[in-house]
Design an enzyme around this catalytic site. Structure first.
Site, short mmCIF file in Angstrom:
data_model
loop_
_atom_site.label_atom_id
_atom_site.label_comp_id
_atom_site.label_asym_id
_atom_site.label_seq_id
_atom_site.Cartn_x
_atom_site.Cartn_y
_atom_site.Cartn_z
N LYS A 261 43.48 57.14 34.20
CA LYS A 261 44.28 56.21 33.39
C LYS A 261 45.65 56.03 34.02
O LYS A 261 46.17 56.96 34.65
CB LYS A 261 44.47 56.80 31.98
CG LYS A 261 43.24 56.73 31.10
CD LYS A 261 43.55 57.26 29.71
CE LYS A 261 42.30 57.30 28.84
NZ LYS A 261 41.73 55.98 28.55
N ASP A 273 42.14 62.44 21.57
CA ASP A 273 40.83 61.84 21.78
C ASP A 273 39.70 62.69 21.17
O ASP A 273 38.53 62.37 21.31
CB ASP A 273 40.61 61.64 23.29
CG ASP A 273 39.75 60.41 23.59
OD1 ASP A 273 39.63 59.55 22.70
OD2 ASP A 273 39.20 60.33 24.71
N GLU A 334 33.86 57.65 28.73
CA GLU A 334 33.19 58.95 28.61
C GLU A 334 32.73 59.25 27.19
O GLU A 334 31.78 60.00 26.99
CB GLU A 334 34.14 60.07 29.10
CG GLU A 334 35.15 60.60 28.07
CD GLU A 334 36.17 59.58 27.60
OE1 GLU A 334 36.34 58.54 28.27
OE2 GLU A 334 36.81 59.80 26.54
N ARG A 336 31.21 57.50 24.90
CA ARG A 336 29.83 57.08 24.60
C ARG A 336 28.81 58.03 25.25
O ARG A 336 27.70 58.19 24.74
CB ARG A 336 29.63 55.63 25.05
CG ARG A 336 29.81 55.41 26.53
CD ARG A 336 30.03 53.95 26.89
NE ARG A 336 31.38 53.48 26.52
CZ ARG A 336 31.79 52.23 26.64
NH1 ARG A 336 30.99 51.30 27.13
NH2 ARG A 336 33.01 51.89 26.30
N1 BES Z 1 39.67 57.35 24.58
C1 BES Z 1 39.61 56.06 25.14
C2 BES Z 1 39.83 54.95 24.12
C3 BES Z 1 41.19 54.87 23.48
C4 BES Z 1 42.14 53.99 23.99
C5 BES Z 1 41.50 55.59 22.37
C6 BES Z 1 43.37 53.90 23.38
C7 BES Z 1 42.74 55.50 21.76
C8 BES Z 1 43.67 54.65 22.26
C9 BES Z 1 38.23 55.84 25.78
O1 BES Z 1 37.63 56.96 26.30
C10 BES Z 1 38.42 54.89 26.92
O2 BES Z 1 39.06 55.25 27.86
N2 BES Z 1 37.83 53.71 26.79
C11 BES Z 1 37.92 52.72 27.79
C12 BES Z 1 36.53 52.14 28.00
C13 BES Z 1 36.44 51.19 29.15
C14 BES Z 1 36.59 51.93 30.45
C15 BES Z 1 35.11 50.49 29.08
C16 BES Z 1 38.87 51.64 27.33
O3 BES Z 1 38.83 51.29 26.15
O4 BES Z 1 39.66 51.18 28.13
ZN ZN Z 2 38.18 58.80 25.46
MN MN Z 3 38.23 57.32 28.33
#
Ligand code: BES
Ligand code: ZN
Ligand code: MN
Length: 489
Positions: A261, A273, A334, A336
């Site tokens: 990230k 998370d 991750e 899912r």
């Molecule tokens: N934990 C994150 C989602 C999230 C984002 C939670 C902001 C709380 C606040 C999740 O694991 C994630 O990184 N999702 C990605 C999925 C993408 C790579 C398809 C996302 O939403 O960017």
């Molecule tokens: Zn996550």
């Molecule tokens: Mn993630």
């Protein structure tokens, strides 16, 4: 939970402050000693949640007036926020007494529960790592003035204590820094809660997860020095009315893995998370005290998501618990992957309904903002039962579509599916992915990426982790009725 509650027939004389509910019309209680025009001269219109502190009267009692608006519009949800506003106005007093539980018409038990939740949640703080605790609210004792409604008020108070305790537990877990709460430590805490709450608990380590074929949880864990844990919790009341499975995303820290990230402020929130797993654990801990008549089994799917020499790579293919294969196109998707194993295990036990809760997608946060969660399911009866719980708990949900046409976005050249869709409809494609692991089980998914954290204090919400979904899941389990087993989506 920091707050203790008791009931009393009438207002005690020795109390830090008396919280007096004032409606926007009608007579003002005699004890206030001011008429309506005097109140409006000091800017107090009795709007919902408005507060003003009056100095001690001749008897030495400080009175805090709290607006409740029009009595006819009052309900448990507004009372919860009115109680929270009262708590904030009284935070400097050690004790308060209030007749708020009986201020509204309607169900005194439900109103009292909401008042208890409002006080307890507004006064909640996570201060384990603060050396100076002087900024904590002094208020720890709340006396509920019941008049002749003692039984209903006591009953509502006990329910409110159980639900608010659960929320505080889930908030504490989510606020805890990631290196202070690893998957192993979370599993230990889960076992401790299970022992106190009439639950059977089983903890699965990495070797056991490999043997069980949980390729999603083991795969996500590959980059981490900390081993994964799956915790199964079982609540089996006698004469259960139905059987529910709950699955929680417990990513103790989500760095994104190899798909690291960016270093923006939201990255620090990724200690939260595991908010889904925390909400499920807290829910399970409350069922026995609330005498819930539904059988509930929970799976907490716990691991970090870290980059390292041993981490999951893009292009790798994982085999999940139900045998399906997944090609990794982004290690940051991750959640899912770990939910897939929990949902597969849950479906194997053929429950009447299954609900997962996860901080799953930034797409859901972008679509709905921070004040509501997304709900997506394959069965409208499960979704509508969750919606009904949402209405009672004021944890807002908005339904998003499980639009099957978009399944092709997950197509892979080498495996049964990829773990990400395209740039569009991210909350839906994540849910389509999850739906591959539920079989025919009536199921719904709660995406709490938006409301997992609050930016400021507002009503029952405090800045920081919200534990969103905890009260909703408790209410859902408590009121659950078997849906007709028919897939309609
Ligand atoms: N934990 C994150 C989602 C999230 C984002 C939670 C902001 C709380 C606040 C999740 O694991 C994630 O990184 N999702 C990605 C999925 C993408 C790579 C398809 C996302 O939403 O960017
Ligand atoms: Zn996550
Ligand atoms: Mn993630």
């Amino acid at each position: 939970m920091r707050t203790t509650f008791t009931t009393s027939k009438s207002a005690p004389s020795k109390v830090g402050a008396l919280v007096i509910p004032i409606a926007s019309s009608g007579t003002i209680p005699a004890g206030v000693g001011l008429n309506r025009s005097q109140l409006s001269a000091i800017g107090f219109e009795a709007k919902v949640g408005q507060t003003t502190v009056l100095p001690a009267n001749a008897k030495g009692t400080v009175r805090v007036l709290v607006g409740i608006g029009a009595v006819a519009d009052l309900n448990a949800n507004s009372l919860r926020n009115i109680a929270a506003a009262s708590a904030r106005a009284c935070s400097k007093f050690e004790s308060v007494a209030t007749s708020l539980p009986t201020a509204a018409r309607g169900d005194i038990r439900a109103n009292t529960q909401a008042v208890v939740e409002g006080f307890a949640l507004a006064l909640h703080r996570w201060a384990e790592l603060k050396r100076d605790k002087s900024s904590l609210p002094a208020l720890t004792k709340v006396i509920l003035v019941a008049g002749d409604k003692t039984t209903a008020v006591k009953n509502g108070m006990d329910k409110g204590i159980a639900t608010a305790t659960a929320v505080c537990i889930a908030r504490d877990f989510a606020n805890t820094p990631p290196s202070h709460l690893t998957a192993r430590q979370f599993a230990e805490q889960a076992v401790a809660i299970a022992e106190k709450s009439n639950l059977k608990s089983t903890v699965y380590n990495r070797d056991q997860l490999i043997a069980m074929g949980c390729g999603g949880l083991v795969g996500v864990n590959k980059g981490s020095v900390e081993p994964p844990r799956m915790v199964k919790l079982e609540y089996k009341p006698t004469g259960a009315r139905g059987k529910v499975v709950l699955v929680g995303k417990g990513v103790m820290y989500d760095s994104g893995g190899i798909s690291l990230k960016p270093s923006d402020p939201s990255h620090a929130s990724m200690k939260m998370d595991m908010s889904g797993a925390a909400a499920v654990l807290a829910t399970m801990g409350a069922l026995s005290a609330l005498k819930v008549k539904t059988q509930v089994t929970a799976y907490l799917m716990c691991t970090d998501n870290m980059p390292s020499g041993s981490a999951l790579k893009l292009g790798d293919v994982l085999t999940m618990r139900n045998g399906k294969t997944v090609e990794i196109h982004n290690t940051d998707a991750e959640g899912r992957l770990i939910l897939a194993d929990g949902l597969s295990l849950g479906a194997e036990s053929k429950p009447d309904a299954m609900v997962d809760i996860a901080t799953l997608t930034g797409a859901c946060l972008a679509a709905l903002g921070k004040k509501m969660a997304g709900v997506i399911g394959n069965n409208s009866a499960v979704v509508s039962q969750l919606m009904a719980s949402s209405g009672r708990t004021d944890e807002l949900l908005w339904e998003l579509p499980l639009f099957r046409d978009y399944r092709s976005m997950l197509d892979s050249n080498v495996a049964d599916m990829r773990n990400i869709g395209g740039p569009l409809a991210g909350a839906t494609t994540a849910s389509l992915f999850l739906s591959e692991f539920v079989g025919n089980t009536p199921w719904a998914h709660l995406d709490i990426a938006g409301p997992m954290e609050a930016d400021g204090d507002n009503g029952w919400l405090n800045r920081g982790a919200t534990a969103f979904g905890t009260r909703l899941l408790i209410d859902f389990c408590a009121n659950f009725t078997k849906p007709a087993v028919k897939l309609n989506k």
